[in-house]
Design a protein around this motif. Structure first.
Motif, mmCIF file in Angstrom:
data_model
loop_
_atom_site.group_PDB
_atom_site.id
_atom_site.type_symbol
_atom_site.label_atom_id
_atom_site.label_comp_id
_atom_site.label_asym_id
_atom_site.label_seq_id
_atom_site.Cartn_x
_atom_site.Cartn_y
_atom_site.Cartn_z
ATOM 1 N N ARG A 1 0.796 -1.224 -0.053
ATOM 2 C CA ARG A 1 -0.255 -0.114 0.016
ATOM 3 C C ARG A 1 0.811 1.348 0.026
ATOM 4 O O ARG A 1 2.000 1.444 0.579
ATOM 5 C CB ARG A 1 -0.789 0.074 1.143
ATOM 6 C CG ARG A 1 -1.956 -1.250 1.313
ATOM 7 C CD ARG A 1 -2.951 -1.071 0.432
ATOM 8 N NE ARG A 1 -4.102 -2.020 0.330
ATOM 9 C CZ ARG A 1 -4.996 -2.427 -0.205
ATOM 10 N NH1 ARG A 1 -4.910 -1.835 -1.460
ATOM 11 N NH2 ARG A 1 -5.924 -3.380 0.025
ATOM 12 N N TYR B 1 -3.777 5.526 -14.715
ATOM 13 C CA TYR B 1 -4.001 6.368 -13.406
ATOM 14 C C TYR B 1 -2.971 6.129 -12.492
ATOM 15 O O TYR B 1 -2.448 6.848 -11.813
ATOM 16 C CB TYR B 1 -5.156 5.996 -13.095
ATOM 17 C CG TYR B 1 -6.049 7.271 -12.241
ATOM 18 C CD1 TYR B 1 -5.224 8.071 -11.568
ATOM 19 C CD2 TYR B 1 -7.470 7.414 -12.546
ATOM 20 C CE1 TYR B 1 -5.950 9.347 -10.762
ATOM 21 C CE2 TYR B 1 -8.108 8.563 -11.957
ATOM 22 C CZ TYR B 1 -7.323 9.418 -11.048
ATOM 23 O OH TYR B 1 -7.658 10.354 -10.633
ATOM 24 N N LEU C 1 -0.302 8.169 -10.421
ATOM 25 C CA LEU C 1 -0.263 8.699 -9.012
ATOM 26 C C LEU C 1 1.265 8.225 -8.593
ATOM 27 O O LEU C 1 1.770 9.059 -7.612
ATOM 28 C CB LEU C 1 -1.112 7.438 -8.193
ATOM 29 C CG LEU C 1 -2.457 7.571 -8.552
ATOM 30 C CD1 LEU C 1 -3.182 6.386 -7.630
ATOM 31 C CD2 LEU C 1 -2.871 8.959 -7.892
ATOM 32 N N ARG D 1 5.823 14.879 -4.800
ATOM 33 C CA ARG D 1 5.976 15.146 -3.616
ATOM 34 C C ARG D 1 6.882 14.601 -2.672
ATOM 35 O O ARG D 1 6.756 14.749 -1.297
ATOM 36 C CB ARG D 1 4.474 15.057 -2.977
ATOM 37 C CG ARG D 1 3.927 13.669 -2.538
ATOM 38 C CD ARG D 1 2.700 13.807 -1.946
ATOM 39 N NE ARG D 1 1.466 13.975 -2.793
ATOM 40 C CZ ARG D 1 0.940 13.079 -3.596
ATOM 41 N NH1 ARG D 1 1.285 11.851 -3.351
ATOM 42 N NH2 ARG D 1 -0.076 13.320 -4.361
HETATM 43 C C1 WNU Z 1 -1.560 9.388 -4.534
HETATM 44 N N1 WNU Z 1 -0.637 8.524 -4.444
HETATM 45 C C2 WNU Z 1 -0.723 6.992 -3.846
HETATM 46 C C3 WNU Z 1 -4.928 8.166 -3.953
HETATM 47 C C4 WNU Z 1 -7.801 6.572 -5.653
HETATM 48 C C5 WNU Z 1 -8.030 6.000 -6.925
HETATM 49 C C6 WNU Z 1 -7.423 6.439 -8.210
HETATM 50 C C7 WNU Z 1 -6.465 8.254 -6.913
HETATM 51 CL CL1 WNU Z 1 -7.885 5.636 -9.575
HETATM 52 P P1 WNU Z 1 -2.946 1.562 -2.473
HETATM 53 C C8 WNU Z 1 -3.492 3.583 -1.187
HETATM 54 C C9 WNU Z 1 -4.223 4.167 -1.928
HETATM 55 C C10 WNU Z 1 -3.850 3.863 -3.445
HETATM 56 C C11 WNU Z 1 -4.831 4.878 -4.126
HETATM 57 C C12 WNU Z 1 -4.972 5.949 -3.356
HETATM 58 O O1 WNU Z 1 -4.477 5.693 -1.915
HETATM 59 N N2 WNU Z 1 -4.256 7.057 -3.713
HETATM 60 C C13 WNU Z 1 -3.020 7.672 -3.859
HETATM 61 C C14 WNU Z 1 -2.925 8.779 -4.217
HETATM 62 O O2 WNU Z 1 -1.437 10.624 -5.117
HETATM 63 N N3 WNU Z 1 -2.021 6.720 -3.683
HETATM 64 N N4 WNU Z 1 0.357 6.324 -3.958
HETATM 65 N N5 WNU Z 1 -4.208 9.361 -4.347
HETATM 66 S S1 WNU Z 1 -6.684 8.603 -4.145
HETATM 67 C C15 WNU Z 1 -7.037 7.720 -5.735
HETATM 68 C C16 WNU Z 1 -6.577 7.707 -8.173
HETATM 69 O O3 WNU Z 1 -5.804 4.184 -4.586
HETATM 70 O O4 WNU Z 1 -3.862 2.441 -3.768
HETATM 71 O O5 WNU Z 1 -3.432 0.194 -2.876
HETATM 72 O O6 WNU Z 1 -3.329 2.070 -1.323
HETATM 73 O O7 WNU Z 1 -1.566 1.892 -2.768
#
Ligand code: WNU
Length: 152
Positions: A100, A138, A142, A149
């Motif tokens: 995560r 997407y 991310l 950052r």
């Molecule tokens: C970000 N950086 C990272 C979000 C949710 C869905 C979409 C943005 Cl399609 P994971 C942690 C979760 C990760 C994402 C969510 O947090 N996340 C982000 C960011 O800037 N994660 N690394 N913004 S909200 C979001 C786009 O879902 O998935 O399994 O757990 O790593």
């Protein structure tokens, strides 16, 4: 998920309203409804912890969550966004086969999430190329945000 037919129909129409799932074929969506779990979270509760292994994808059905992340030079994780009803999260660990990458914390009492496990997520996404391509792009975006950052 065992539930009444009325509830099943409610989840079905809710999932149809989630932008990501809008174009999924009827039978796919019905299958997701069959395999859904619902999890409830109180205010301040962690739904996802950065660095942990994860095998689930979440869709917010009620309430609100905030996303925080550890960044270089800050002792406290930084808040990066809030998500509400119809938003989803947790796809990144599943798609990048990684731990995560952020914390997800409920900011309200009785936040409700629909939870899809890895197998069902793969079935939902895997057989649907546009969805797969969309999410993959997407997730790459991310990762670029994380770098900008200085996430750790
Ligand atoms: C970000 N950086 C990272 C979000 C949710 C869905 C979409 C943005 Cl399609 P994971 C942690 C979760 C990760 C994402 C969510 O947090 N996340 C982000 C960011 O800037 N994660 N690394 N913004 S909200 C979001 C786009 O879902 O998935 O399994 O757990 O790593």
């Amino acid at each position: 998920m065992k539930s009444t037919q009325a509830t099943q129909e409610e989840y079905f129409s809710f999932l149809r309203s989630v932008s990501l799932l809008r174009d999924l074929p009827e039978e796919k969506l019905a299958k997701i409804v069959d395999c859904l779990e619902i999890d409830y979270f109180d205010k301040g509760e962690y739904i996802i912890r950065e660095g942990e292994e994860g095998n689930t994808f979440f869709i917010i059905a009620k309430g609100e969550v905030c996303v925080t992340q550890t960044t270089e030079g800050c002792t406290e994780p930084q808040e990066i966004k809030t998500l509400g009803v119809g938003d989803y999260f947790g796809e990144k660990a599943l798609i990048s086969e990684d731990v995560r990458s952020a914390n997800i914390i409920s900011t309200e009492n009785d936040t409700q999430c629909l939870v899809v496990d890895r197998d069902n997520f793969n079935q939902m996404v895997g057989t649907y190329e546009e969805l797969q391509a969309y999410l993959k792009e997407y997730v790459e975006e991310l990762s670029r945000c994380d770098e900008r950052r200085n996430a750790r």
